[in-house]
Enzyme design. Structure first.
Site, PDB file in Angstrom:
ATOM      1  N   GLU A 188       0.852  -1.179   0.000  1.00 35.00           N
ATOM      2  CA  GLU A 188       0.000   0.000   0.000  1.00 35.00           C
ATOM      3  C   GLU A 188       0.896   1.240   0.000  1.00 35.00           C
ATOM      4  O   GLU A 188       2.064   1.157   0.410  1.00 35.00           O
ATOM      5  CB  GLU A 188      -0.866   0.005   1.273  1.00 35.00           C
ATOM      6  CG  GLU A 188      -1.836  -1.158   1.372  1.00 35.00           C
ATOM      7  CD  GLU A 188      -2.810  -1.200   0.209  1.00 35.00           C
ATOM      8  OE1 GLU A 188      -3.568  -0.244   0.023  1.00 35.00           O
ATOM      9  OE2 GLU A 188      -2.802  -2.188  -0.537  1.00 35.00           O
ATOM     10  N   ASP A 199      -4.814  -4.449   6.377  1.00 36.02           N
ATOM     11  CA  ASP A 199      -5.252  -4.771   5.012  1.00 36.02           C
ATOM     12  C   ASP A 199      -5.896  -6.169   4.991  1.00 36.02           C
ATOM     13  O   ASP A 199      -6.972  -6.365   4.415  1.00 36.02           O
ATOM     14  CB  ASP A 199      -4.041  -4.699   4.068  1.00 36.02           C
ATOM     15  CG  ASP A 199      -4.419  -4.997   2.630  1.00 36.02           C
ATOM     16  OD1 ASP A 199      -4.969  -4.120   1.959  1.00 36.02           O
ATOM     17  OD2 ASP A 199      -4.175  -6.139   2.179  1.00 36.02           O
ATOM     18  N   LYS A 203      -9.975  -7.349   4.240  1.00 31.95           N
ATOM     19  CA  LYS A 203     -10.333  -8.395   3.270  1.00 31.95           C
ATOM     20  C   LYS A 203     -11.107  -9.531   3.927  1.00 31.95           C
ATOM     21  O   LYS A 203     -12.087 -10.031   3.356  1.00 31.95           O
ATOM     22  CB  LYS A 203      -9.058  -8.918   2.594  1.00 31.95           C
ATOM     23  CG  LYS A 203      -8.414  -7.866   1.685  1.00 31.95           C
ATOM     24  CD  LYS A 203      -7.008  -8.254   1.284  1.00 31.95           C
ATOM     25  CE  LYS A 203      -6.387  -7.270   0.318  1.00 31.95           C
ATOM     26  NZ  LYS A 203      -4.941  -7.490   0.140  1.00 31.95           N
TER      27      LYS A 203
HETATM   28  N1  HSE Z   1      -1.075  -4.196  -0.441  1.00 34.90           N
HETATM   29  C1  HSE Z   1      -1.941  -5.245  -0.826  1.00 34.90           C
HETATM   30  C2  HSE Z   1      -1.242  -6.572  -0.640  1.00 34.90           C
HETATM   31  C3  HSE Z   1      -2.346  -5.057  -2.258  1.00 34.90           C
HETATM   32  O1  HSE Z   1      -0.014  -6.568  -0.454  1.00 34.90           O
HETATM   33  O2  HSE Z   1      -1.882  -7.609  -0.655  1.00 34.90           O
HETATM   34  C4  HSE Z   1      -3.428  -5.980  -2.738  1.00 34.90           C
HETATM   35  O3  HSE Z   1      -4.628  -5.786  -2.033  1.00 34.90           O
END
Ligand code: HSE
Length: 337
Positions: A188, A199, A203
């Protein structure tokens, strides 16, 4: 064959936005065939642009142009974050344009509101690229596994941290591995969201909402990142950052993000580098593994452009996405086996 055109605007010309523009151009013929109409990239909006870009004639800096152009049917939001993306997405949907995004933060926090707005305007809000990069996962859960009661989803959902842990297991330093992950376009803009597990948390919340029909606020989830990991390999297996959501018999949901030791004979053990591996357990199908490139410019653009094609083919609101009604659920953060 003459086909009617469909106008697309990309907002946010970073790694993923530029990948989507390149893919729309490179595979134009195949995309037109698949969509049944010519997909014309009309505008690219950002605050600054590379001077030497082949897309220079499409660059604009005023969202009003997109909002007021009746020939723009689909807006690709690849700004990221919630600050500008939230406002522009609402304006695009309200103007009767479908929106496609890779923005997991926006979907995890505002997914219910934005999907409701899309439905009210009879357009689509699609976000296959928000989880698993190029791996198809949201449609398979919503469509191919629709006959199942899904009991658990877990896996490696962040390419950057998996890349770092893989390189550490090969003897590289954490700092060097992070630097390369940034250079390769996995991380990111602020990599603390990757490292801290945030992150992955966004998800797994999106996946849990689709699988269990319950909204989960990412801020309520217990999250541990990889900053404390000293050894990526242990005598019992490899350390991987795992997002895990499990439906308990009493209706509560166990959800958490933490480094876990994955035994060498487990199917996630060989998920290396920036790849993601997501295991979905259904009461009829058993365990299914989704594997592939979970981060990076072109793999993520692959999922974004597929959603654009879906919007072009189905201009009215799609019915396959079974998102929750926005109601929360009681969570437990301890591991329940
Ligand atoms: N920064 C995120 C990752 C990008 O490394 O998975 C994809 O969502």
């Amino acid at each position: 064959m003459s086909v009617e055109k469909c106008g697309v605007a990309i907002i946010g010309f970073g790694n993923i936005g530029s990948g989507a523009a390149e893919l729309l151009k490179a595979n134009k013929e195949r995309i037109t065939q698949s969509a049944g109409r010519e997909v014309e990239l009309k505008y690219i909006l950002d605050v600054r642009f590379p001077e030497d870009s082949e897309f220079k004639p499409l660059f604009i800096s005023d969202f009003n142009i997109i909002e007021n152009d009746p020939d723009v049917n689909v807006v690709v939001e690849t700004i990221g974050g919630t600050r500008f993306a939230y406002d522009f997405t609402k304006r695009a949907l309200s103007a009767g344009k479908s929106v496609v995004t890779s923005n997991k933060e926006l979907v995890a926090v505002y997914g219910h509101e934005l999907l409701t707005l899309a439905k009210e305007n009879n357009v689509n809000y699609l976000f296959e690229a928000s989880v698993g990069g190029g791996i198809p996962i949201l449609r398979p859960i919503s469509q191919c596994l629709a006959a199942n009661e899904i009991t658990e989803i877990y896996g490696i959902l962040n390419g950057t941290t998996n890349y770092i842990l893989t390189k550490m297991s090969e003897g590289q330093s954490y700092e060097q591995a992070l630097k390369t992950a940034q250079e390769l376009g996995y991380a990111e803009p602020d990599p603390t969201a990757d490292i801290s597990g945030k992150d992955t948390c966004r998800k797994i919340c999106i996946l849990a909402d689709l699988a269990f029909g319950r909204h989960i606020d990412p801020d309520e989830v217990s999250v541990t990142g990889i900053d404390g990991v000293k050894d990526a390999v242990t005598p019992d297996g490899k350390v991987k950052l795992i997002g895990r959501a499990k439906k308990l018999d009493d209706g509560r949901i166990m959800i958490r993000v933490a480094p876990e030791v994955i035994a060498n004979d487990h199917m996630l053990s060989c998920v290396e580098n920036a790849n993601n591996g997501i295991v979905v357990k259904g009461n009829a199908v058993g365990e299914v593994l989704f594997y592939g490139q979970g981060a990076g410019k072109m793999p993520t653009a692959s999922a974004v452009v597929a959603d654009v094609i879906d919007c072009v083919k189905h201009t009215n609101a799609r019915k396959w996405l079974y998102w929750s009604d926005g109601e929360g659920v009681q969570l437990v953060s301890e591991n329940v086996s």
